[in-house]
Design a protein around this motif. Structure first.
Motif, PDB file in Angstrom:
ATOM      1  N   ILE A  16      11.329 109.128 115.613  1.00  0.00           N
ATOM      2  CA  ILE A  16      11.642 107.914 116.334  1.00  0.00           C
ATOM      3  C   ILE A  16      12.933 107.478 115.554  1.00  0.00           C
ATOM      4  O   ILE A  16      14.119 106.970 116.220  1.00  0.00           O
ATOM      5  N   ASN A  17      12.588 107.052 114.234  1.00  0.00           N
ATOM      6  CA  ASN A  17      13.706 106.701 113.585  1.00  0.00           C
ATOM      7  C   ASN A  17      15.183 107.639 113.524  1.00  0.00           C
ATOM      8  O   ASN A  17      16.228 106.951 113.569  1.00  0.00           O
ATOM      9  N   LYS A  18      14.739 108.911 113.355  1.00  0.00           N
ATOM     10  CA  LYS A  18      15.911 109.934 113.413  1.00  0.00           C
ATOM     11  C   LYS A  18      16.723 109.824 114.692  1.00  0.00           C
ATOM     12  O   LYS A  18      17.800 109.838 114.863  1.00  0.00           O
ATOM     13  N   ALA A  19      15.965 109.679 115.930  1.00  0.00           N
ATOM     14  CA  ALA A  19      16.562 109.562 117.186  1.00  0.00           C
ATOM     15  C   ALA A  19      17.389 108.449 117.450  1.00  0.00           C
ATOM     16  O   ALA A  19      18.419 108.511 118.088  1.00  0.00           O
ATOM     17  N   MET A  20      16.803 107.268 116.799  1.00  0.00           N
ATOM     18  CA  MET A  20      17.481 106.107 117.093  1.00  0.00           C
ATOM     19  C   MET A  20      18.696 105.953 116.194  1.00  0.00           C
ATOM     20  O   MET A  20      19.953 105.498 116.691  1.00  0.00           O
ATOM     21  N   ASN A  21      18.582 106.533 115.117  1.00  0.00           N
ATOM     22  CA  ASN A  21      19.795 106.790 114.314  1.00  0.00           C
ATOM     23  C   ASN A  21      20.815 107.534 114.900  1.00  0.00           C
ATOM     24  O   ASN A  21      22.072 107.354 114.933  1.00  0.00           O
ATOM     25  N   LEU A  22      20.565 108.686 115.407  1.00  0.00           N
ATOM     26  CA  LEU A  22      21.328 109.399 116.190  1.00  0.00           C
ATOM     27  C   LEU A  22      22.118 108.676 117.251  1.00  0.00           C
ATOM     28  O   LEU A  22      23.293 108.893 117.516  1.00  0.00           O
ATOM     29  N   ILE A  23      21.161 108.101 118.173  1.00  0.00           N
ATOM     30  CA  ILE A  23      21.778 107.510 119.430  1.00  0.00           C
ATOM     31  C   ILE A  23      22.874 106.163 118.819  1.00  0.00           C
ATOM     32  O   ILE A  23      23.743 106.257 119.301  1.00  0.00           O
ATOM     33  N   VAL A  24      22.459 105.575 117.716  1.00  0.00           N
ATOM     34  CA  VAL A  24      23.330 104.585 117.206  1.00  0.00           C
ATOM     35  C   VAL A  24      24.682 105.038 116.704  1.00  0.00           C
ATOM     36  O   VAL A  24      25.929 104.668 116.981  1.00  0.00           O
ATOM     37  N   ILE A  25      24.449 106.227 116.277  1.00  0.00           N
ATOM     38  CA  ILE A  25      26.018 106.840 115.656  1.00  0.00           C
ATOM     39  C   ILE A  25      26.538 107.569 116.769  1.00  0.00           C
ATOM     40  O   ILE A  25      27.835 107.535 116.667  1.00  0.00           O
ATOM     41  N   LEU A  26      26.050 107.973 117.662  1.00  0.00           N
ATOM     42  CA  LEU A  26      26.588 108.527 119.033  1.00  0.00           C
ATOM     43  C   LEU A  26      27.211 107.364 119.603  1.00  0.00           C
ATOM     44  O   LEU A  26      28.595 107.345 120.454  1.00  0.00           O
ATOM     45  N   LEU A  27      26.640 106.138 119.830  1.00  0.00           N
ATOM     46  CA  LEU A  27      27.243 105.008 120.641  1.00  0.00           C
ATOM     47  C   LEU A  27      28.462 104.591 119.848  1.00  0.00           C
ATOM     48  O   LEU A  27      29.570 104.033 120.322  1.00  0.00           O
ATOM     49  N   VAL A  28      28.317 104.448 118.349  1.00  0.00           N
ATOM     50  CA  VAL A  28      29.497 104.061 117.561  1.00  0.00           C
ATOM     51  C   VAL A  28      30.821 104.908 117.770  1.00  0.00           C
ATOM     52  O   VAL A  28      31.885 104.591 118.054  1.00  0.00           O
TER      53      VAL A  28
END
Length: 92
Positions: A6-18
């Protein structure tokens, strides 16, 4: 393990959003720069046309005067008074 995914998925989502926000900001700035150039161009065109309009209005007021009619007759139509002597410079 589940929290790690879940943390990796959230990090990926945040990176893609940025990345999306950065890309969109750059794209919008490019459009803004283009619009600013257009504004500058049309502003200069407007000023030029305002000056041309003022010149035309001045000419319109002057069109019926004897001085203007005589000037046009002499310069554009090569007309002269009957008792005038016209000299032509042949060196030109």
């Amino acid at each position: 393990m589940n929290i790690s995914k879940i943390n990796k998925a959230m990090n990926l989502i945040v990176i893609l959003l940025v990345i999306y926000v950065i890309f969109t900001t750059i794209k919008q700035q490019t459009k803004i720069n283009s619009y600013e150039k257009d504004i500058a161009y049309y502003t200069s065109q407007k000023e030029s046309l305002i000056e041309k309009k003022a010149d035309l209005e001045a000419t319109q007021k002057n069109v019926n005067s004897e001085e203007y009619i005589e000037e046009v007759a002499r310069e554009k139509l090569d007309m002269y008074y009957p008792n005038e002597t016209v000299y032509i410079d042949i060196s030109k």
